[in-house]
Design an enzyme around this catalytic site. Sequence first.
Site, short mmCIF file in Angstrom:
data_model
loop_
_atom_site.label_atom_id
_atom_site.label_comp_id
_atom_site.label_asym_id
_atom_site.label_seq_id
_atom_site.Cartn_x
_atom_site.Cartn_y
_atom_site.Cartn_z
N CYS A 42 20.93 -10.20 -15.55
CA CYS A 42 19.74 -10.58 -16.31
C CYS A 42 18.58 -9.66 -15.94
O CYS A 42 18.49 -9.17 -14.81
CB CYS A 42 19.38 -12.04 -16.02
SG CYS A 42 17.97 -12.65 -16.99
N ASP A 44 15.69 -10.55 -15.38
CA ASP A 44 14.75 -11.30 -14.55
C ASP A 44 14.42 -10.54 -13.26
O ASP A 44 15.32 -10.09 -12.54
CB ASP A 44 15.36 -12.67 -14.20
CG ASP A 44 14.34 -13.64 -13.65
OD1 ASP A 44 13.76 -13.35 -12.59
OD2 ASP A 44 14.13 -14.71 -14.25
N ARG A 46 13.47 -11.52 -10.51
CA ARG A 46 13.83 -12.20 -9.26
C ARG A 46 15.28 -11.99 -8.86
O ARG A 46 15.74 -12.53 -7.85
CB ARG A 46 13.55 -13.70 -9.41
CG ARG A 46 12.11 -14.05 -9.69
CD ARG A 46 11.96 -15.50 -10.13
NE ARG A 46 12.65 -15.73 -11.42
CZ ARG A 46 12.74 -16.91 -12.02
NH1 ARG A 46 12.20 -17.98 -11.43
NH2 ARG A 46 13.36 -17.03 -13.17
#
Length: 214
Positions: A42, A44, A46
């Site tokens: 992903c 993302d 994080r």
Amino acid sequence: MNEYRKLLLANKAWAQEKLDLRPDYFIRMKDVQSPAYLWIGCSDSRVPAEDITGTEPGELFVHRNVANLVIHTDINLMSVVEYAIDALGVRHVIICGHYNCGGVKAAMSRQSFGLINKWLRHIKDVYRNYARELESFTDPEARFRRLVELNTIEQVRNLAETSIVQKSWLKRRSPWLHGWVYDIRTGLLQELTLIRPGDLPDDIYRYEFPPESL
């Protein structure tokens, strides 16, 4: 100091640290890469692939998109997969989802988000296919976590259904396809599914290739 400049300063410190450990750290990689793994994760921020797997530059070939989707019409992703498998010879492809994924959460809602609706539609299809299981959860958070897992599992299946992967299975018995999920709260990875070379889940998606192409 402009905010972005701290990244440039951090890069200098990182590069020097690597050189202090091994003077040829960068020069040895300048002409060739031979990663064993393709990571499809992903976007993302994080979920930094190299950090959470403890890998060094040159060990992990990385592609990232919203909610780690494998879509057969995504030329960008398919080009990455083909290059990683045919040119680099990766032996494992890891598709990694993560809990608290914003893309999965958005797909579970009825809200319109504009252009990305077309992308998230693929996650809605996963929800529809597993609606009975998902709606058996009375806890919305548990349902959310399970959809993250199911979405990752389905993307591994999607990858196995491609002619790129199947041709490589016949030619060199690789790559192995892995579905993992990352827990942002703990920093730990968990294995969800594994497809070994040749173990296509659904035979209708199996391709036959002319012998001269193998």
